[in-house]
Design an enzyme around this catalytic site. Sequence first.
Site, short mmCIF file in Angstrom:
data_model
loop_
_atom_site.label_atom_id
_atom_site.label_comp_id
_atom_site.label_asym_id
_atom_site.label_seq_id
_atom_site.Cartn_x
_atom_site.Cartn_y
_atom_site.Cartn_z
N ASP A 129 5.55 8.83 -0.62
CA ASP A 129 6.17 10.15 -0.82
C ASP A 129 7.21 10.48 0.26
OD1 ASP A 129 3.87 10.17 0.84
OD2 ASP A 129 3.79 12.36 0.77
N LEU A 130 6.96 10.06 1.49
CA LEU A 130 7.89 10.42 2.58
C LEU A 130 9.16 9.58 2.51
CD1 LEU A 130 5.28 10.94 5.45
CD2 LEU A 130 6.43 12.68 4.05
N ARG A 157 0.21 -14.60 6.21
CA ARG A 157 1.23 -13.57 6.03
C ARG A 157 1.77 -13.12 7.38
NH1 ARG A 157 -0.68 -8.54 3.33
NH2 ARG A 157 1.40 -8.06 4.06
N ARG A 208 4.03 -4.62 0.64
CA ARG A 208 4.43 -3.23 0.65
C ARG A 208 5.83 -3.00 1.22
NH1 ARG A 208 2.71 2.13 1.04
NH2 ARG A 208 3.77 3.14 2.74
N ARG A 230 -1.73 4.18 0.64
CA ARG A 230 -0.50 4.11 1.43
C ARG A 230 0.64 4.60 0.55
NH1 ARG A 230 -0.49 -1.58 4.59
NH2 ARG A 230 1.03 -0.53 5.90
N PRO A 231 0.80 5.91 0.50
CA PRO A 231 1.80 6.45 -0.41
C PRO A 231 3.24 6.23 0.07
CG PRO A 231 0.77 8.22 0.84
CD PRO A 231 0.11 6.95 1.27
N ILE A 241 -4.63 6.40 11.73
CA ILE A 241 -3.40 6.14 10.96
C ILE A 241 -3.70 5.86 9.48
CG2 ILE A 241 -1.27 4.76 10.84
CD1 ILE A 241 -1.46 6.22 13.48
N CYS A 280 -1.27 -4.90 1.70
CA CYS A 280 -2.63 -4.86 2.24
C CYS A 280 -3.43 -3.73 1.59
CB CYS A 280 -2.60 -4.59 3.73
SG CYS A 280 -2.38 -6.04 4.75
N ASP A 314 -2.69 -1.66 14.22
CA ASP A 314 -2.69 -3.09 13.89
C ASP A 314 -3.49 -3.93 14.88
OD1 ASP A 314 -1.22 -2.61 11.64
OD2 ASP A 314 0.68 -3.35 12.44
N LYS A 323 6.89 -9.97 13.00
CA LYS A 323 6.94 -9.83 11.55
C LYS A 323 7.49 -8.45 11.16
CE LYS A 323 3.22 -8.52 9.03
NZ LYS A 323 3.49 -7.48 8.02
N ASN A 324 6.99 -7.41 11.83
CA ASN A 324 7.35 -6.05 11.42
C ASN A 324 8.78 -5.65 11.78
OD1 ASN A 324 4.91 -5.78 10.24
ND2 ASN A 324 4.07 -4.28 11.68
C1 UD1 Z 1 4.02 -0.12 9.29
C2 UD1 Z 1 3.64 -1.55 9.65
C3 UD1 Z 1 2.11 -1.71 9.65
C4 UD1 Z 1 1.50 -0.66 10.58
C5 UD1 Z 1 1.99 0.73 10.24
C6 UD1 Z 1 1.52 1.78 11.24
C7 UD1 Z 1 5.46 -2.93 8.82
C8 UD1 Z 1 5.92 -3.96 7.86
N1 UD1 Z 1 4.22 -2.47 8.66
O1 UD1 Z 1 3.53 0.13 7.98
O2 UD1 Z 1 1.81 -3.03 10.11
O3 UD1 Z 1 0.09 -0.70 10.44
O4 UD1 Z 1 3.44 0.76 10.23
O5 UD1 Z 1 1.92 1.43 12.52
O6 UD1 Z 1 6.17 -2.54 9.73
N2 UD1 Z 1 2.50 7.69 4.83
C9 UD1 Z 1 2.56 8.71 3.91
N3 UD1 Z 1 3.63 8.75 3.07
C10 UD1 Z 1 4.63 7.84 3.12
C11 UD1 Z 1 4.57 6.79 4.07
C12 UD1 Z 1 3.49 6.75 4.93
O7 UD1 Z 1 1.67 9.56 3.83
O8 UD1 Z 1 5.57 7.94 2.32
C13 UD1 Z 1 1.35 7.62 5.74
C14 UD1 Z 1 0.53 6.35 5.58
O9 UD1 Z 1 -0.37 6.44 4.53
C15 UD1 Z 1 -0.14 6.26 6.93
C16 UD1 Z 1 0.93 6.82 7.89
O10 UD1 Z 1 1.81 7.58 7.08
O11 UD1 Z 1 -1.27 7.09 6.97
C17 UD1 Z 1 1.70 5.78 8.66
O12 UD1 Z 1 2.22 4.81 7.76
P1 UD1 Z 1 3.60 4.05 8.04
O13 UD1 Z 1 3.94 4.21 9.48
O14 UD1 Z 1 4.59 4.47 7.04
O15 UD1 Z 1 3.17 2.54 7.77
P2 UD1 Z 1 4.07 1.39 7.16
O16 UD1 Z 1 5.49 1.63 7.50
O17 UD1 Z 1 3.69 1.15 5.76
#
Ligand code: UD1
Length: 429
Positions: A134-135, A408, A102, A131-132, A338, A126, A316, A22-23
């Site tokens: 900003d990055l 999902r 998301r 889950r911001p 995480i 979810c 996950d 899926k991812n």
């Molecule tokens: C993806 C996966 C999800 C998995 C996660 C971590 C998909 C569709 N989803 O989610 O299943 O659980 O990776 O392996 O691939 N963060 C920030 N700012 C940002 C973005 C992220 O602070 O702009 C933080 C998040 O809150 C979290 C960490 O970074 O604490 C990792 O998140 P991220 O790797 O971005 O997760 P996703 O890509 O949303």
Amino acid sequence: MDRIRIVGGQRLNGTIPISGAKNATLPLMIASLLTDQTLILDNVPRLADVGLLQRILGNHGVDVMTAGKRPGDDPNSGRTLHISAKHIVDTTAPYELVSKMRASFWVIAPLVARMGEAKVSMPGGCAIGTRPVDLLIMVLERLGTQIEIESGYVIARAKKGLRGGEIVFPKVTVGGTHTALMAASLASGTSVIENAAREPEITDVADCLNKMGAKISGAGTSRIVIEGVPKLNGARHSVLPDRIETGTYAMAVAMTGGDVLLQNARPELLQAALDVIAKTGATVSTTNEGIRITRNGGGIAPVEVTTAPFPGFPTDLQAQLMALMSRAKGTSRITETIFENRFMHVQELARLGARIHLDGETATIEGVEKLKGAPVMATDLRASVSLVIAALAAEGETMVNRVYHLDRGFERLEEKLSACGASIERLSA
Ligand code: UD1
């Protein structure tokens, strides 16, 4: 709303075909926005999230054609999608659609890279802590995008196109790295990503982008270099197997006992999780066809695990491991680094008799002799499947409510498990 009824206590024996990830499927589908030619994806899983993304892309003007059955097709092989973003007619991704998933926020990168503008609602998905984004926004700014935030929407503009830049992530982010790969592929000049996510799905997307004509090197390491190109073309790519589905069924077998071949699974995609599963007392072996998990008699040994970005133990699979540890002989500890609040399954596992104590980001699990079936509620994707695993090993009947979360992310879950002897059925509302 559908429910799943499970009567626990059966060992699992047989073969479970592992679906496409899926991812990886979601960002690969989103990458189709980068080109006016057709992207063909094979081994696409049948999941609600794929259907939803199809609707989101449809709103931008993308045609998605699902290939029909062919003579001799294996019913377990994934679908083939032909995705064509020939004309992008709308660069807005509305709240009604993005709030449901998301990852759909990621459309912002290819839209602004190809069209010079995008207006995308802040995401939902979810409910696992904050889950911001900003990055992801930082990435777009580093590549020359002007960003405004207005009434819950992120408005991105780069009228003269994106330009390459240096992106240094303060923390590892999968979505941030996908965003950077897609945006930088069509930027002018070279981009460098430092502290990039190394998840196999990143490598899969980079491989596909390279087939489309991108110039990406270093994917799978923490430093990725992308030389921008003016245009990308169509390509054909097969989605890699789902390592989370693999780990989930492996833990189910480790819990119920039995002998199951996880067909098409690849051990290098989840070595850290397989090492943990072996420590719990199951036997993990690799065959030409996939990964075989067996556990005969013997108890479940407790483990101490901390989630981490790849190649560490994946967040996950944290909920599923907790289900397994609820029956361990002794005390185990699981630390989640995480996502904050990714412990919604704890209360529901407790309804089945699990003894779990939460202290900040660490859960201490006192293994119990027996779990007992009960009505439970699925709260997020991975949490819901942890309830299914626990129910397979619990005495009596468990009814899992609100199973749309399972749909999902897990293709034909009941069929795959019942083919191995589990007593599991879906009750449609
Ligand atoms: C993806 C996966 C999800 C998995 C996660 C971590 C998909 C569709 N989803 O989610 O299943 O659980 O990776 O392996 O691939 N963060 C920030 N700012 C940002 C973005 C992220 O602070 O702009 C933080 C998040 O809150 C979290 C960490 O970074 O604490 C990792 O998140 P991220 O790797 O971005 O997760 P996703 O890509 O949303």
